[in-house]
Design an enzyme around this catalytic site. Structure first.
Site, PDB file in Angstrom:
ATOM      1  N   GLY A  46       0.758  -1.191   0.260  1.00 45.96           N
ATOM      2  CA  GLY A  46      -0.477   0.030   0.189  1.00 45.96           C
ATOM      3  C   GLY A  46       0.908   1.469  -0.062  1.00 45.96           C
ATOM      4  N   CYS A  47       1.918   1.683   0.596  1.00 43.29           N
ATOM      5  CA  CYS A  47       2.737   2.707   1.555  1.00 43.29           C
ATOM      6  C   CYS A  47       3.164   2.570  -0.337  1.00 43.29           C
ATOM      7  CB  CYS A  47       3.506   2.157   2.273  1.00 43.29           C
ATOM      8  SG  CYS A  47       2.410   2.029   3.582  1.00 43.29           S
ATOM      9  N   THR A  48       4.629   1.566  -1.014  1.00 45.81           N
ATOM     10  CA  THR A  48       4.423   1.484  -2.330  1.00 45.81           C
ATOM     11  C   THR A  48       4.027   2.265  -3.439  1.00 45.81           C
ATOM     12  OG1 THR A  48       5.742  -0.314  -1.796  1.00 45.81           O
ATOM     13  CG2 THR A  48       5.718   0.177  -3.921  1.00 45.81           C
ATOM     14  N   ALA A  51       2.797   6.017  -2.769  1.00 46.34           N
ATOM     15  CA  ALA A  51       4.155   6.650  -3.328  1.00 46.34           C
ATOM     16  C   ALA A  51       4.250   7.092  -4.135  1.00 46.34           C
ATOM     17  CB  ALA A  51       5.763   6.072  -2.531  1.00 46.34           C
TER      18      ALA A  51
END
Length: 157
Positions: A46-48, A51
């Protein structure tokens, strides 16, 4: 857990190290609009996605007058690896002690698979050129967040 910020609040100043080990302060952006987004962990799916979404929209956000800064509890070393792997073109900052996340109301109780714990709440705070909160969003979704943010900032016409 600190109170969540609302539009009109003075955004708490901070100084954190970026992925290259350089100090970055909110006051460095005075006179410009800055999107400060908090994410739980570098190199997670999710964070990738989030970003890379900011990376892919960075030029249009900057054309509209916005800078982008990501903040996570990861170490500078982990952020350097993440930025390199994902070719991130904006600064990501290490808040290992989560003091900035706490000051922004982005650190608190979370629930996942029936377990309750303290952690980073995916959040985005837009700070105006005078250092005041223009928009505060908490518990945002990683996927589609930048598109929603663009709509909320009225950047998509």
């Amino acid at each position: 857990m600190a109170e969540r910020l609302i539009p009109g609040d003075v955004a708490p100043d901070f100084t954190l190290q970026d992925q290259d080990g350089n100090d970055v302060s909110l006051s460095d952006f005075r006179g410009r609009k800055v999107i400060v987004y908090f994410y739980p962990a570098a190199s997670t799916p999710g964070c990738t996605k989030e970003a890379c979404d900011f990376r892919d929209n960075l030029a249009s956000l900057q054309t509209s007058g916005y800078e982008v800064v990501g903040v996570s509890p990861d170490s500078v070393k982990a952020l350097a690896r993440f930025a390199g792997e994902e070719q991130l073109t904006f600064r990501i900052l290490s808040d290992a002690e989560h003091s900035v996340a706490d000051a922004y109301g982005a650190w608190g109780e979370k629930k996942n698979y029936g377990r309750t714990y303290m952690g980073l709440i995916r959040s985005t705070i837009v700070v105006d050129p005078d250092g005041k909160v223009g928009l505060a969003q908490y518990n945002v979704r990683a996927t589609g967040h930048v598109a929603k943010l663009r709509r909320d900032l009225k950047l998509d016409k």
